[in-house]
Design an enzyme around this catalytic site. Structure first.
Site, PDB file in Angstrom:
ATOM      1  N   ARG A  88       0.938  -1.148  -0.410  1.00 33.89           N
ATOM      2  CA  ARG A  88       0.211  -0.142  -0.092  1.00 33.89           C
ATOM      3  C   ARG A  88       0.729   1.235   0.065  1.00 33.89           C
ATOM      4  O   ARG A  88       1.885   1.144   0.736  1.00 33.89           O
ATOM      5  CB  ARG A  88      -1.193   0.118   1.676  1.00 33.89           C
ATOM      6  CG  ARG A  88      -2.166  -0.619   1.341  1.00 33.89           C
ATOM      7  CD  ARG A  88      -2.713  -0.854   0.184  1.00 33.89           C
ATOM      8  NE  ARG A  88      -4.065   0.133  -0.134  1.00 33.89           N
ATOM      9  CZ  ARG A  88      -4.800   0.258   0.191  1.00 33.89           C
ATOM     10  NH1 ARG A  88      -5.956  -0.404   0.135  1.00 33.89           N
ATOM     11  NH2 ARG A  88      -5.734   2.096   0.256  1.00 33.89           N
TER      12      ARG A  88
ATOM     13  N   THR B  43       4.519  -8.425   5.749  1.00 37.28           N
ATOM     14  CA  THR B  43       4.933  -9.971   5.574  1.00 37.28           C
ATOM     15  C   THR B  43       4.964  -9.919   3.832  1.00 37.28           C
ATOM     16  O   THR B  43       5.800 -10.600   3.450  1.00 37.28           O
ATOM     17  CB  THR B  43       3.284  -9.941   5.214  1.00 37.28           C
ATOM     18  OG1 THR B  43       1.987  -9.681   4.810  1.00 37.28           O
ATOM     19  CG2 THR B  43       2.862 -11.271   6.645  1.00 37.28           C
TER      20      THR B  43
HETATM   21  C1  LIG Z   1       1.541  -9.394   1.049  1.00 40.19           C
HETATM   22  C2  LIG Z   1       0.338  -8.622   0.501  1.00 40.19           C
HETATM   23  C3  LIG Z   1       0.420  -7.163   0.691  1.00 40.19           C
HETATM   24  C4  LIG Z   1       1.876  -6.667   2.221  1.00 40.19           C
HETATM   25  O1  LIG Z   1       2.598  -6.455   1.696  1.00 40.19           O
HETATM   26  P1  LIG Z   1       4.026  -5.447   2.727  1.00 40.19           P
HETATM   27  O2  LIG Z   1       4.570  -5.081   2.293  1.00 40.19           O
HETATM   28  O3  LIG Z   1       3.839  -6.395   4.074  1.00 40.19           O
HETATM   29  O4  LIG Z   1       3.093  -4.030   3.195  1.00 40.19           O
HETATM   30  C5  LIG Z   1       0.046  -6.139   0.700  1.00 40.19           C
HETATM   31  N1  LIG Z   1      -0.967  -6.196  -1.030  1.00 40.19           N
HETATM   32  C6  LIG Z   1      -0.949  -7.760  -1.400  1.00 40.19           C
HETATM   33  C7  LIG Z   1      -1.883  -7.849  -2.250  1.00 40.19           C
HETATM   34  C8  LIG Z   1       0.327  -8.951  -0.420  1.00 40.19           C
HETATM   35  O5  LIG Z   1       0.460 -10.057  -1.716  1.00 40.19           O
END
Ligand SMILES: *Cc1c(COP(=O)(O)O)cnc(C)c1O
Length: 837
Positions: free
Chosen positions: A555, A664
């Protein structure tokens, strides 16, 4: 006869082709003249679903027969992505399905590509819920996910002239063949009205006389554990107008009013709110929260009371309810209401049951994300719940006073009620008080919860605070998303890692194996080609697979510092323009950005525009564009992540230390052999611990240092002025170099940096970031073999970041649930089942 009734169970390519053909002909009535790809896709899903139903039923029956304690994961978001490939892999019929379609002359991938993403979430929090469901089923834990069946998921992002535009995500347009509608599982949900107190047998009885009713109907999606043994359920609630309620108005002739009310009721499950880590006090949002909580609690209670000998004291031994952030925290007063008002329990007993049953996961340290509902609003929508919340607070504050005598500031901090105008209900305080467990999602985050965000609660309830570092499922993010790497890993260490990720450590010795490193290099190159083909088709972006892929996808938020990334790109660009040697030594690199901005978040949307403008200038400059390319990939989502992450060399995880709870995305990159360029924030800390500092590119101020920096009066201009290169880059931006024909459009961004004090400390970290980034590109250019070695060590060190590990910790330490093995059925006789039902 026996053979006929077993056709749906057959797992050979021939059985599947037969069933597919029958679905196409009899369910969809497709013939040679009108069979389109959509019909083929629907028939494919139905044929696969036929291979799920029996084991799904058996899973429920087994869990019920054994009176297994169940986990209920309550989440306003489930960011599932596509189900097709994941399901056939977990069912163990990938090859057969592909052969079946090939035998009919169809390309499986083309059918799979028709499936829309189930985008019922914003980002990390929703994707975590999806990974958890996969792990719960694979670990054979009896579990339900509960949420809302939004008609519209997270918006589709388009980029027009560099600006984000939002389009509705009508993901149910062609129906959803994976789900099963359960018209008999419907619960009434009430809103508004008033509470009457009746005195009965010397006891006050509270009777909620609501003004409005909405019904919630269940839609179930199967969640298939790897190996196809346990199949759990994601149960999503859809809002419907209750026939009884509109009747009166229909009868009294006010037809349009009745229809209007019906539409109002159904509004509740219409759309996912698109804000990530930003709280908005919208009434409809509160109604969504209570709607899905009320349906879920009613469903859990119904399941509990199915046992004729039920005893409420046992409820916490049969159900563990986890609240994914405070979004479902109205569960605390709702369970109290059900136990006291409907089941007749006394307060103390009801409270004991409620606290023992519930657990709460905190997901953020950002104050603007903390949910608070105004007392007048909550009271008008949920008057009985407001009463209960006041009573909870009253009893809690008596306890708190004993901890903090004569410390009214501390009492005010822990109170559920914020004494503002209007008064506000702090849902995080309610969640900590009303549950037996409060966990953070990475070690650093959980420490900060105790020391900085909720120190008073930690004094009162030290035993409640704990850490559960997030994880991701290696089934989707490695086995499914990176089939070549998965195959290679299985070739050398066996396939045990698929369900026991600790075995990935056996890959470590292969980091020293030159042939393996060469294979890894080829696989990474191949993943780049796959990603390049995807991007070309998906959004028309042409990337060069021979370049280094540097990726930041998540995001768009100021704290995640996409702005710092693009400033680093500008540093590289301006140095290239002036320094021929640097230009010629820089390894050809593609910088990829992706992510959605909340539609109302002005600065985040401006960051997208800024990245696009910088990209346009750089990509069209023949002096640099051979070795420097920058793209913003529109509409980042799970399906795009699955293509781009396996292709990545540098994973950008550069949030201001102390602000990213866990992350994540960082873990998905690690298990796919990208090197982390990151700050000591969230789970990056643990990634570095596991992989070793020498295998990561960690830079920047730590959380302590950021705090100190701010306490000592941080001034970004001091940092800019003392660094000639950074000064030059800033001057380039302020001179309008990237917005020649669009004067002043970046003013709000520049003001946030230089007038409002660079809240996220970009200029305190930019020098260290650029230096570390140069170190990384040097290594990539000069010693790709060493680079690959580090990448392989990263993969081999990633076992901690499997959501299987996370879920086992939740299961053992918070939920106290045990696995409930389901026998894999060999027969599937619909006729026998029909006789027995
Ligand atoms: C894993 C994932 C996120 C989370 O990403 P971060 O880098 O941890 O903020 C957000 N959007 C999608 C589509 C994801 O697969």
């Amino acid at each position: 006869m026996a053979n006929e009734i077993r056709t749906k169970y057959g797992h050979t390519a021939k059985d599947i082709a037969q069933d597919f053909a029958e679905q196409l002909k009899y369910t969809l009535d497709a013939d040679t003249y009108h069979v389109d790809d959509q019909a083929k896709y629907q028939a494919a899903v139905l044929a696969i679903r036929d291979r799920i139903i029996h084991q799904w039923d058996l899973s429920r029956k087994t869990q019920r027969a054994k009176s297994a304690k169940r986990v209920y994961y309550l989440s306003l978001e489930f960011l599932m992505g596509r189900a097709m490939t994941n399901n056939i892999i977990n069912l163990g019929i990938e090859k057969q399905v592909k052969d079946a379609f090939a035998s009919l002359g169809y390309q499986f991938e083309e059918l799979a590509d028709i499936e829309p993403d189930a985008g019922l979430g914003n980002g990390g929090l929703g994707r975590l819920a999806a990974c958890f469901l996969d792990s719960l089923a694979t670990l054979e834990l009896p579990a339900y996910g509960y949420g809302i069946r939004y008609n519209y998921g997270i918006f589709k992002q388009q980029i027009r002239n560099g600006w984000q535009a939002e389009l509705p995500d009508n993901w149910l347009e062609n129906g959803n063949p994976w789900e099963v509608k359960r018209p008999s599982i419907v619960y009434p949900v009430y809103f508004g009205g008033e509470v009457k107190v009746i005195r009965e047998n010397g006891k006050d009885i509270y009777k909620w006389v609501p003004a409005e009713q909405v019904n919630g109907m269940a839609y179930d999606t199967p969640i298939i554990g790897y190996g196809g043994k346990t199949i759990n359920t994601l149960r999503l609630w859809s809002a419907m107008s209750p026939a009884e309620f509109s009747f009166q108005e229909f009868n009294s002739g006010d037809y349009t009013e009745a229809v209007r009310n019906k539409i109002n009721a159904e509004n509740i499950s219409q759309v996912l709110y698109p804000n990530d880590t930003l709280y908005m006090g919208k009434e409809l949002r509160l109604k969504q929260q209570y709607f899905f909580v009320a349906c879920s609690v009613a469903d859990i209670v119904r399941r509990f009371k199915r046992n004729p000998n039920y005893n409420w004291k046992n409820f916490p031994n049969e159900a563990a309810i986890q609240l994914n952030d405070t979004h479902p925290s109205i569960t605390v007063p709702e369970l109290m209401r059900v136990l006291i008002d409907l089941e007749g329990l006394e307060w103390d007993e009801a409270w004991d049951i409620t606290v023992k049953t519930l657990g709460y996961t905190n997901h953020t340290l950002m104050p603007e994300a903390l949910e608070k509902w105004s007392v007048p609003m909550l009271g008008s929508i949920l008057p009985r719940h407001l009463q209960i919340i006041y009573e909870i607070n009253h009893r809690f504050l008596q306890k708190a006073v004993a901890f903090f005598p004569f410390q009214n500031d501390k009492i005010a901090k822990v109170s559920i009620i914020e004494e503002s105008n209007p008064k506000m209900i702090r849902m995080a305080n309610l969640s900590i008080i009303g549950t037996h467990s409060t966990n953070g999602v990475a070690a650093l985050h959980s420490e900060l919860l105790k020391t900085s965000m909720f120190p008073e609660f930690n004094q009162i309830y030290p035993e409640r605070f704990n850490n559960k570092t997030n994880g991701i499922t290696q089934r989707r993010w490695l086995l499914d998303a990176n089939p070549l790497l998965a195959k290679k890993i299985t070739e050398v260490i066996g396939d045990g890692w698929i369900t026991d990720f600790s075995q990935i450590a056996n890959l470590k010795s292969y980091a020293d194996d030159a042939a393996f490193r060469e294979d890894f290099n080829k696989i990474k190159r191949s993943a780049k080609e796959t990603a390049a083909a995807f991007l070309k088709k998906d959004c028309g972006i042409i990337v060069d697979p021979s370049t280094l892929f540097d990726v930041q996808v998540k995001r768009i938020h100021e704290y995640k510092r996409q702005l710092m990334n693009i400033f680093n790109v500008i540093l590289i660009y301006s140095r290239m323009k002036e320094d021929k040697a640097y230009r010629e030594s820089f390894p050809p690199t593609t910088f990829l950005f992706g992510g959605k901005a909340a539609p109302g978040y002005v600065n985040a949307k401006l960051i997208i525009k800024f990245i696009n403008n910088v990209a346009a200038v750089i990509n069209s400059d023949p002096q640099v564009n051979k070795s420097l390319q920058v793209f913003f990939m529109p509409n980042y989502r799970v399906t795009m992540a699955e293509k781009v992450i396996p292709a990545t060399n540098i994973s950008e995880q550069i949030s201001t230390a102390g602000l990213e709870a866990s992350g994540t995305g960082n873990m998905k990159f690690m298990i796919n052999g990208a090197l982390t360029m990151g700050t000591l924030d969230g789970a990056n800390v643990e990634i570095q611990e596991e992989a070793g500092a020498e295998n990561c590119f960690i830079f920047g101020h730590t959380e302590d240092e950021i705090t100190a920096l701010k306490n000592n009066g941080y001034n970004p201009m001091d940092w800019v002025n003392k660094d000639a290169e950074i000064k030059k880059a800033v001057d380039l931006v302020t001179s309008g170099h990237f917005n020649v024909s669009e004067p002043n459009i970046f003013e709000p961004l520049l003001r946030s940096l230089f007038e409002y004090g660079d809240k996220y400390c970009i200029f305190a970290d930019l020098r260290m970031y650029n230096d570390m980034h140069n170190k990384a590109t040097d290594l990539y250019k000069n010693n790709i073999d060493e680079w690959n070695k580090k990448a392989i060590i990263n993969i081999a060190s990633s076992s901690k970041f499997s959501s299987d590990r996370t879920i086992l910790e939740y299961a053992n330490e918070i939920w106290k649930v045990k696995k409930c093995p389901v026998k894999k059925s060999k027969t599937d006789s619909a006729l026998e089942d029909a006789k027995n039902n």
